[in-house]
Design an enzyme around this catalytic site. Sequence first.
Site, PDB file in Angstrom:
ATOM      1  CG  HIS A  34      15.308  -6.674   1.296  1.00 24.42           C
ATOM      2  ND1 HIS A  34      15.749  -5.511   0.720  1.00 24.42           N
ATOM      3  CD2 HIS A  34      15.023  -6.356   2.578  1.00 24.42           C
ATOM      4  CE1 HIS A  34      15.725  -4.538   1.607  1.00 24.42           C
ATOM      5  NE2 HIS A  34      15.284  -5.032   2.751  1.00 24.42           N
ATOM      6  CG  ASP A  87      16.893  -3.855  -2.000  1.00 24.71           C
ATOM      7  OD1 ASP A  87      17.553  -3.484  -1.026  1.00 24.71           O
ATOM      8  OD2 ASP A  87      15.917  -4.633  -1.908  1.00 24.71           O
TER       9      ASP A  87
HETATM   10  N1  LIG Z   1      11.792  -5.057   2.226  1.00 29.17           N
HETATM   11  C1  LIG Z   1      12.310  -3.867   2.491  1.00 29.17           C
HETATM   12  O1  LIG Z   1      12.890  -3.213   1.597  1.00 29.17           O
HETATM   13  C2  LIG Z   1      12.230  -3.232   3.854  1.00 29.17           C
HETATM   14  C3  LIG Z   1      11.705  -3.926   4.918  1.00 29.17           C
HETATM   15  N2  LIG Z   1      11.636  -3.348   6.150  1.00 29.17           N
HETATM   16  C4  LIG Z   1      11.035  -4.139   7.231  1.00 29.17           C
HETATM   17  O2  LIG Z   1       9.665  -3.731   7.405  1.00 29.17           O
HETATM   18  C5  LIG Z   1       9.236  -4.101   8.696  1.00 29.17           C
HETATM   19  C6  LIG Z   1       8.485  -2.969   9.368  1.00 29.17           C
HETATM   20  O3  LIG Z   1       9.345  -1.879   9.586  1.00 29.17           O
HETATM   21  P1  LIG Z   1       8.893  -0.650  10.522  1.00 29.17           P
HETATM   22  O4  LIG Z   1       7.537  -0.166  10.139  1.00 29.17           O
HETATM   23  O5  LIG Z   1      10.028   0.287  10.517  1.00 29.17           O
HETATM   24  O6  LIG Z   1       8.828  -1.383  11.930  1.00 29.17           O
HETATM   25  P2  LIG Z   1       8.044  -0.911  13.238  1.00 29.17           P
HETATM   26  O7  LIG Z   1       8.626  -1.754  14.340  1.00 29.17           O
HETATM   27  O8  LIG Z   1       8.013   0.557  13.349  1.00 29.17           O
HETATM   28  O9  LIG Z   1       6.556  -1.408  12.961  1.00 29.17           O
HETATM   29  C7  LIG Z   1       6.205  -2.752  12.857  1.00 29.17           C
HETATM   30  C8  LIG Z   1       4.753  -2.839  13.289  1.00 29.17           C
HETATM   31  O10 LIG Z   1       4.328  -4.169  13.043  1.00 29.17           O
HETATM   32  C9  LIG Z   1       3.457  -4.520  14.088  1.00 29.17           C
HETATM   33  N3  LIG Z   1       3.329  -5.979  14.154  1.00 29.17           N
HETATM   34  C10 LIG Z   1       4.149  -6.881  14.726  1.00 29.17           C
HETATM   35  N4  LIG Z   1       3.647  -8.127  14.618  1.00 29.17           N
HETATM   36  C11 LIG Z   1       2.470  -8.000  13.952  1.00 29.17           C
HETATM   37  C12 LIG Z   1       1.470  -8.928  13.553  1.00 29.17           C
HETATM   38  N5  LIG Z   1       1.572 -10.235  13.841  1.00 29.17           N
HETATM   39  N6  LIG Z   1       0.404  -8.465  12.894  1.00 29.17           N
HETATM   40  C13 LIG Z   1       0.273  -7.149  12.612  1.00 29.17           C
HETATM   41  N7  LIG Z   1       1.171  -6.207  12.986  1.00 29.17           N
HETATM   42  C14 LIG Z   1       2.263  -6.632  13.638  1.00 29.17           C
HETATM   43  C15 LIG Z   1       4.081  -3.899  15.332  1.00 29.17           C
HETATM   44  O11 LIG Z   1       3.142  -3.774  16.387  1.00 29.17           O
HETATM   45  C16 LIG Z   1       4.541  -2.558  14.789  1.00 29.17           C
HETATM   46  O12 LIG Z   1       3.537  -1.558  14.927  1.00 29.17           O
HETATM   47  C17 LIG Z   1      10.494  -4.553   9.441  1.00 29.17           C
HETATM   48  O13 LIG Z   1      10.540  -5.966   9.383  1.00 29.17           O
HETATM   49  C18 LIG Z   1      11.613  -3.972   8.593  1.00 29.17           C
HETATM   50  O14 LIG Z   1      12.820  -4.687   8.751  1.00 29.17           O
HETATM   51  C19 LIG Z   1      12.057  -2.072   6.369  1.00 29.17           C
HETATM   52  C20 LIG Z   1      12.587  -1.340   5.340  1.00 29.17           C
HETATM   53  C21 LIG Z   1      12.739  -1.891   4.018  1.00 29.17           C
HETATM   54  O1  LIG Z   2      17.923  -2.843   6.922  1.00 26.43           O
HETATM   55  C1  LIG Z   2      16.855  -2.848   7.550  1.00 26.43           C
HETATM   56  O2  LIG Z   2      16.697  -3.321   8.694  1.00 26.43           O
HETATM   57  C2  LIG Z   2      15.635  -2.269   6.884  1.00 26.43           C
HETATM   58  C3  LIG Z   2      15.652  -2.663   5.472  1.00 26.43           C
HETATM   59  O3  LIG Z   2      15.306  -3.772   5.110  1.00 26.43           O
HETATM   60  C4  LIG Z   2      16.201  -1.724   4.500  1.00 26.43           C
HETATM   61  O4  LIG Z   2      16.293  -0.519   4.771  1.00 26.43           O
HETATM   62  O5  LIG Z   2      16.542  -2.181   3.408  1.00 26.43           O
END
Ligand SMILES: NC(=O)C1=CN([C@@H]2O[C@H](COP(=O)(O)OP(=O)(O)OC[C@H]3O[C@@H](n4cnc5c(N)ncnc54)[C@H](O)[C@@H]3O)[C@@H](O)[C@H]2O)C=CC1
Ligand SMILES: O=C([O-])CC(=O)C(=O)O
Length: 326
Positions: free
Chosen positions: A188, A160
């Site tokens: 967030h 952000d």
């Molecule tokens: N804080 C932030 O600024 C942001 C946060 N996010 C969040 O990050 C997270 C991951 O995003 P992506 O990689 O795009 O999702 P994704 O769905 O591509 O990957 C998530 C991975 O986590 C694994 N997973 C699920 N439960 C698990 C566990 N108990 N232990 C270990 N691995 C586990 C899944 O098998 C999957 O491979 C989401 O919650 C998303 O909303 C995404 C973008 C920004």
């Molecule tokens: O919005 C979402 O689901 C992923 C996220 O946290 C971001 O891009 O800030």
Amino acid sequence: MTQAPVNVTVTGAAGQIGYALLFRIASGQLLGQDVPVKLRLLEIPQAVKAAEGTAMELDDGAFPLLSGIDIFDDPKQAFEGANIALLVGARPRSKGMERGDLLEANGGIFKPQGEAINAGAADDIKVLVVGNPANTNALIAKSHAPDVPADRFTAMTRLDHNRALAQLSKKLGVPVTELKKLAIWGNHSATQYPSVQHAEVGGKAVEVDQAWLESDFIPTVAKRGAAIIEARGLSSAASAASAAIDHVYTWVNGTPAGDWTSAGVVSDGSYGVAEGIISSFPVTAKDGKYEIVQGLEIDDFSRARIDASVAELVEERDTVQKLGLI
Ligand SMILES: NC(=O)C1=CN([C@@H]2O[C@H](COP(=O)(O)OP(=O)(O)OC[C@H]3O[C@@H](n4cnc5c(N)ncnc54)[C@H](O)[C@@H]3O)[C@@H](O)[C@H]2O)C=CC1
Ligand SMILES: O=C([O-])CC(=O)C(=O)O
């Protein structure tokens, strides 16, 4: 290379952020070009094979700083000896799922991970929670790691912060390097408050009109995640990985003099933010510690925005408390 490798545990290693993040860690961008790293990848059993594929590609990168990769489906093993933990894997919101359902599903992930960190991580463990809802997931993990100092648990709002820098840089027509002292406050989520109240451009106060702030800047930054999903058909991954690298690099190496960054850290009650929740604040980093910037004047507009986002965090905390997750 004289230093012992730093153990970096990454959860959700087979996911899309994992795919962008791991190569940057292996290339030395997380900790520095003189710091060898050992990767400990955690996945759910169904995704271990995919993580093995990513590990094969990491091998094929022949990264000089990458001293090993281990893959686990058991948090206790994955966090054993971890110096840095990037908690990326989380349960995404599926159709018909309410906020409370999401918090409950994630409790099932972040409670055992907090316990595993408590049981086996290294004494200098630093935890960054990326998986959403990041602030409250970090709170859950922290609550189950009573032996780890609370300030080692952080949640990612650096994305952000970087988004805010990018939007302001475009508006003012200056490079991001000219901008200082932007801040993300609160959760967030769409309620977050990206603040330019103390921002500086080329050493002078930023002046932008309030209408642009309210109708353009703030909603663009706060809803950028949804806009990326709409455009890409997938959520932000490379930019999220980049921000995770920035968060940890800054935590370890410090903020430059005269500037700060933003991170979700445990509130000590500063600025009237409920004590104990994990909220984004303007922070500086020094000697491996994030500290909340103190003594800022908060104008009425900022006050109302901060209070609204903090109210959402308090509500999330109350929900997970009722669910027995903290
Ligand atoms: N804080 C932030 O600024 C942001 C946060 N996010 C969040 O990050 C997270 C991951 O995003 P992506 O990689 O795009 O999702 P994704 O769905 O591509 O990957 C998530 C991975 O986590 C694994 N997973 C699920 N439960 C698990 C566990 N108990 N232990 C270990 N691995 C586990 C899944 O098998 C999957 O491979 C989401 O919650 C998303 O909303 C995404 C973008 C920004
Ligand atoms: O919005 C979402 O689901 C992923 C996220 O946290 C971001 O891009 O800030």
